[in-house]
Design a protein around this motif. Structure first.
Motif, PDB file in Angstrom:
ATOM      1  N   MET A   1       0.856  -1.274   0.153  1.00 27.93           N
ATOM      2  CA  MET A   1       0.038  -0.031  -0.085  1.00 27.93           C
ATOM      3  C   MET A   1       0.672   1.220  -0.014  1.00 27.93           C
ATOM      4  O   MET A   1       0.261   2.388  -0.249  1.00 27.93           O
ATOM      5  N   SER A   2       2.100   1.248   0.542  1.00 27.69           N
ATOM      6  CA  SER A   2       2.902   2.254   0.504  1.00 27.69           C
ATOM      7  C   SER A   2       2.966   3.017  -0.789  1.00 27.69           C
ATOM      8  O   SER A   2       2.825   4.385  -0.724  1.00 27.69           O
ATOM      9  N   GLU A   3       3.205   2.219  -1.770  1.00 27.92           N
ATOM     10  CA  GLU A   3       3.117   2.841  -3.258  1.00 27.92           C
ATOM     11  C   GLU A   3       2.049   3.391  -3.702  1.00 27.92           C
ATOM     12  O   GLU A   3       1.946   4.498  -4.270  1.00 27.92           O
ATOM     13  N   VAL A   4       0.776   3.069  -3.108  1.00 25.10           N
ATOM     14  CA  VAL A   4      -0.543   3.536  -3.463  1.00 25.10           C
ATOM     15  C   VAL A   4      -0.671   4.935  -2.594  1.00 25.10           C
ATOM     16  O   VAL A   4      -0.918   5.938  -3.583  1.00 25.10           O
ATOM     17  N   TYR A   5      -0.346   5.058  -1.443  1.00 18.01           N
ATOM     18  CA  TYR A   5      -0.286   6.175  -0.855  1.00 18.01           C
ATOM     19  C   TYR A   5       0.639   7.417  -1.362  1.00 18.01           C
ATOM     20  O   TYR A   5       0.290   8.511  -1.619  1.00 18.01           O
ATOM     21  N   ALA A   6       1.820   6.956  -1.695  1.00 20.10           N
ATOM     22  CA  ALA A   6       3.009   7.905  -2.502  1.00 20.10           C
ATOM     23  C   ALA A   6       2.186   8.257  -3.553  1.00 20.10           C
ATOM     24  O   ALA A   6       2.408   9.507  -4.047  1.00 20.10           O
TER      25      ALA A   6
END
Length: 368
Positions: A1-6
């Protein structure tokens, strides 16, 4: 999910830069969650020129049911209790040489806005407006998956209730039981206050359950929703209690069902919000029920139970694919009761099968 938030923060940063703001302060809780993951209550997000910062009143803790903040974010916790993370974020920005900040004026109170100006008098404040809310309208497949699971939970809870004995029980008791069942089946909790309405109360939008007891021959209308990983959906159904429906109940139910079906069938990418509303509303209008109809036929859902778009007569704009909305027409006859039918659907193009129905409990008029 980190890439999604970024990726979400990058899209917002590009929008801010295009409007002349290098930094932004996100304070509305649902918007913080959308951009930063599950954060402590009261946390704000400082979208910086060089890095993004999550400013929290308390250290984040492990909440496996809700998730945790994006690990890529730097977290700053206030040193003293009772401080305001938004004010602290502005102070940090000034300390790093920042001179302008876009804020969510529609969320900040006047007092909070004044405090920001007093702590950072040289900081130019601009209005971010509803930039994050607009970005949230179209959901990715992970978000839709959460809504789908929430809908399955709500369907399960409602289905179990329908198998129990209802006559003699109060609206309040049935609402509490539904909310317990939601949690039992894996929901974070109810998406909103569950509505159970019987007899003359049935069909009212947003009815608050009372101590009225279910009686033979009543209409029973129920509206509930599950919150799953922060995402909220809803379902509403109407039934008849203990006997074959009366003629007037069948007629009214068939009318609302036809209106709801017309609204559902109007959902398509490119369809105007007001046209979806009109498709459902004109059926009720033509039957003489123009007075007392709800202000809208449906609305968006997501991290909040009522989001954009609004499906109403005056709404401007058109639907996109991957936008989850409700379609929830209803009619209430004072002193007699009424019918509400409410589904959560995802707008899909015809090539993908048309609107995806998330809430699948039968819409047949059941006598319980």
């Amino acid at each position: 999910m980190s890439e999604v938030y970024a990726s979400r923060r990058t899209r917002l940063r590009e929008r801010c830069n295009a409007s002349g703001s290098a930094t932004a302060l996100i304070s509305r809780p649902a918007n913080v969650r959308y951009l930063a993951g599950a954060a402590p209550r009261g946390a704000v997000l400082l979208l910086g020129g060089r890095e993004d910062l999550l400013v929290c009143p308390d250290p984040p803790d492990d909440r496996p049911d809700e998730g945790k903040p994006d690990e890529a974010l730097r977290v700053h916790c206030l040193r003293r209790r009772g401080g305001d993370p938004a004010v602290a974020a502005a102070d940090l920005l000034v300390g790093e040489g920042g001179d302008s900040l876009a804020v969510e004026e529609h969320h900040l109170t006047v007092a909070r806005h004044r405090e920001l100006r007093s702590v950072a008098p040289g900081l130019r404040l601009a209005d971010l407006g509803g930039a994050v809310e607009q970005q949230r309208v179209v959901k990715d497949e992970e978000e839709i998956s959460c809504l789908r699971i929430g809908a399955e939970i709500a369907d399960q809870a409602l289905g179990e209730l329908l198998e129990s004995i209802l006559v003699g029980r109060t609206e309040r008791h049935l609402a509490l039981e539904l909310e317990r069942r939601l949690v039992d089946h894996g929901a974070d909790g109810p998406a909103f206050a569950t509505s159970v309405a019987t007899g003359p109360n049935s069909g009212r939008r947003g009815h608050r359950p009372t101590d009225r007891r279910v009686e033979e021959g009543d209409f029973l209308s129920v509206c509930l929703g599950a919150s799953y990983r922060g995402y909220r959906c809803e379902i509403g159904r109407t039934f008849v209690i203990g006997t074959s429906p009366a003629d007037w109940q069948i007629e009214l139910y068939d009318l609302v069902f036809a209106a709801q079906r017309a609204g559902r069938e109007a959902l398509a990418p490119g369809a105007a919000f007001r046209d979806v509303d009109r498709a459902a509303r004109q059926i009720l209008d033509s039957a003489g029920h123009s007075e007392g109809l709800p202000a809208l036929t449906g609305h968006g859902v997501g991290l909040e139970i009522e989001e954009d778009p609004q499906l109403s007569p005056a709404a401007m704009g058109k639907l996109d694919a991957c936008v989850p909305v409700t379609v929830e027409p209803g009619v209430h006859l004072p002193g007699r009761g009424g019918v509400r039918i409410d589904d959560t659907l995802v707008v899909r193009p015809e090539a993908d099968g048309g609107p995806e129905l998330l809430t699948i409990t039968t819409k047949e008029l059941l006598a319980l």
